[in-house]
Design a protein around this motif. Structure first.
Motif, short mmCIF file in Angstrom:
data_model
loop_
_atom_site.label_atom_id
_atom_site.label_comp_id
_atom_site.label_asym_id
_atom_site.label_seq_id
_atom_site.Cartn_x
_atom_site.Cartn_y
_atom_site.Cartn_z
N TYR A 129 0.75 -1.35 -0.10
CA TYR A 129 -0.13 -0.12 -0.14
C TYR A 129 0.80 1.15 0.12
N GLY A 179 -4.61 9.29 1.58
CA GLY A 179 -4.70 8.34 2.26
C GLY A 179 -4.14 6.79 2.03
N LEU A 180 -4.62 5.81 2.21
CA LEU A 180 -4.00 4.34 2.00
C LEU A 180 -4.83 4.15 0.45
N LEU A 193 3.51 0.91 2.88
CA LEU A 193 3.18 -0.27 3.97
C LEU A 193 3.15 -1.83 3.25
N ARG A 215 -11.68 -15.07 2.49
CA ARG A 215 -12.49 -13.95 2.81
C ARG A 215 -12.29 -13.51 4.47
N GLN A 225 -5.27 -9.06 7.46
CA GLN A 225 -4.26 -8.30 6.77
C GLN A 225 -3.42 -7.89 8.16
N PHE A 237 -0.02 -5.58 9.36
CA PHE A 237 0.67 -4.66 8.84
C PHE A 237 2.24 -4.47 9.34
N GLY A 238 3.14 -4.08 8.48
CA GLY A 238 4.48 -3.85 8.86
C GLY A 238 4.62 -2.31 9.27
N PRO A 239 5.72 -1.96 9.96
CA PRO A 239 5.70 -0.53 10.12
C PRO A 239 5.90 0.39 8.96
N GLY A 240 6.18 -0.17 7.87
CA GLY A 240 6.42 0.83 6.76
C GLY A 240 7.74 1.13 6.39
N SER A 264 -17.18 -7.67 4.04
CA SER A 264 -16.23 -7.77 5.02
C SER A 264 -15.52 -6.35 5.49
N PHE A 303 -13.56 -3.79 8.34
CA PHE A 303 -12.51 -3.74 9.45
C PHE A 303 -12.38 -2.33 9.86
N TYR A 348 -8.71 -0.39 11.37
CA TYR A 348 -7.36 -0.47 11.81
C TYR A 348 -7.26 0.91 12.72
N GLN A 373 -3.87 3.38 13.58
CA GLN A 373 -2.14 3.64 13.23
C GLN A 373 -1.96 4.56 14.34
N LYS A 401 4.04 3.99 13.75
CA LYS A 401 3.91 2.73 14.06
C LYS A 401 2.85 2.36 13.08
N GLY A 402 3.22 0.82 12.84
CA GLY A 402 2.21 0.21 11.87
C GLY A 402 0.92 0.29 12.09
N LEU A 403 -0.02 -0.24 11.20
CA LEU A 403 -1.46 -0.46 11.27
C LEU A 403 -1.67 -1.62 12.25
N LEU A 426 -4.75 -4.15 13.78
CA LEU A 426 -6.19 -4.36 13.58
C LEU A 426 -6.95 -4.43 14.88
N LYS A 441 -13.05 -6.91 13.09
CA LYS A 441 -13.31 -7.02 11.85
C LYS A 441 -14.68 -7.72 11.97
N GLU A 456 -4.90 7.68 14.40
CA GLU A 456 -5.58 7.77 13.42
C GLU A 456 -6.26 6.48 13.15
N PHE A 501 -8.73 3.81 10.69
CA PHE A 501 -9.16 3.56 9.26
C PHE A 501 -10.29 2.77 9.20
N PHE A 554 -8.24 -4.21 -0.37
CA PHE A 554 -8.70 -3.61 0.51
C PHE A 554 -8.78 -2.25 0.32
N PHE A 610 -9.28 1.40 1.84
CA PHE A 610 -9.42 2.00 2.99
C PHE A 610 -10.03 3.55 3.12
N SER A 623 -10.37 7.63 4.47
CA SER A 623 -9.42 8.62 4.44
C SER A 623 -8.89 8.77 5.69
#
Lengths: 114, 113
Positions: free
Chosen positions: A35, A42-43, A90, A99, A103, A105-108, B32, B34, B36, B38, B42-44, B46, B49, B88, B90, B101, B103, B105
């Motif tokens: 991403y 945004g993402l 990311l 389904r 996911q 996520f890593g720190p980016g 589906s 979710f 998240y 942030q 740091k990363g996102l 979860l 869901k 933040e 999402f 996926f 997202f 804003s």
């Protein structure tokens, strides 16, 4: 259990150069997603790899490409860098593309293009 | 096509008061969904869901969300905000085959002492 890791943490390039970003998924995960999180946009979904193959890509030009290795780690390559490519990239992994799979996520990697 | 709209870009609450972060979705099938979070640098992560099971979904850190099909909403709530909730958030909808996926804003939550 180790999470998703990404390298490098920061990357500074100049216009026209190429950038390579790396991602290691959680052990046992076969799907990797990329991403772009750009300021004000945004993402946005970039790419999805599963079992070594590109399964889908977002609305990005072909100079954004990547691959997934046999160990399920992945690289994102951005060629001919432009200023607007500056963003946080990311990576996320999931157990499969089912389904109900979440996911993680890593720190980016923060890419800055000068 | 799928999409999500987060109705507030910024929400500010006092510590100890309820949190409401709003999300509306658009989907041509049973979605589906979710949430998240942030945190800075740091990363996102979860939070929770929804995948067509119970409509009230409980997540981590005391957050929950309710899927309301009639309102096409999936709002995130927490009874009492904590300073550590400042981040933040999402809202996300997945494509039917989970290969994309989408997202929202994002909503920046500020928690005042």
């Amino acid at each position: 259990e180790a999470g998703v890791t990404q390298s490098p943490t920061h990357l500074i390039k100049t216009r026209g150069q190429q950038a390579t970003l790396r991602c290691s998924p959680i052990s046992g995960h076969t799907s990797v997603y990329w991403y772009q999180q750009a300021l004000g946009l945004g993402l946005q979904f970039l790419l999805w790899y599963d079992e070594g193959e590109e399964r889908n890509r977002g609305n990005f030009p072909p100079r954004f490409s990547g691959r997934q290795f046999p160990n399920y780690s992945s690289e994102l390559n951005v060629n001919a860098l432009e200023l607007e490519d500056s963003a946080l990239y990311l990576c996320a992994s999931s157990r499969s593309s089912g389904r109900t799979d979440t996911q993680y996520f890593g720190p980016g990697t923060r890419l800055t293009v000068l | 096509a799928q999409s999500v709209t987060q109705l507030d870009s910024h929400v500010s609450v006092s510590e100890g008061t309820p949190v409401l972060l709003r999300c509306n979705y658009s989907s041509s099938y049973s979605p589906s969904l979710f949430w998240y979070v942030q945190h800075p640098n740091k990363g996102l992560q979860l939070l929770l869901k929804y995948t067509s099971a119970a409509t009230l979904v409980k997540g981590i850190n005391g957050f929950e969300a309710e899927f309301k099909k009639s309102e096409t909403s999936f709002h995130l709530t927490k009874p009492s905000a904590h300073m550590s909730d400042a981040a933040e958030y999402f809202c996300v909808v997945a494509s039917y085959n989970f290969n994309k996926f989408y997202f929202g804003s994002g909503t920046k939550l500020n928690v005042k002492p």
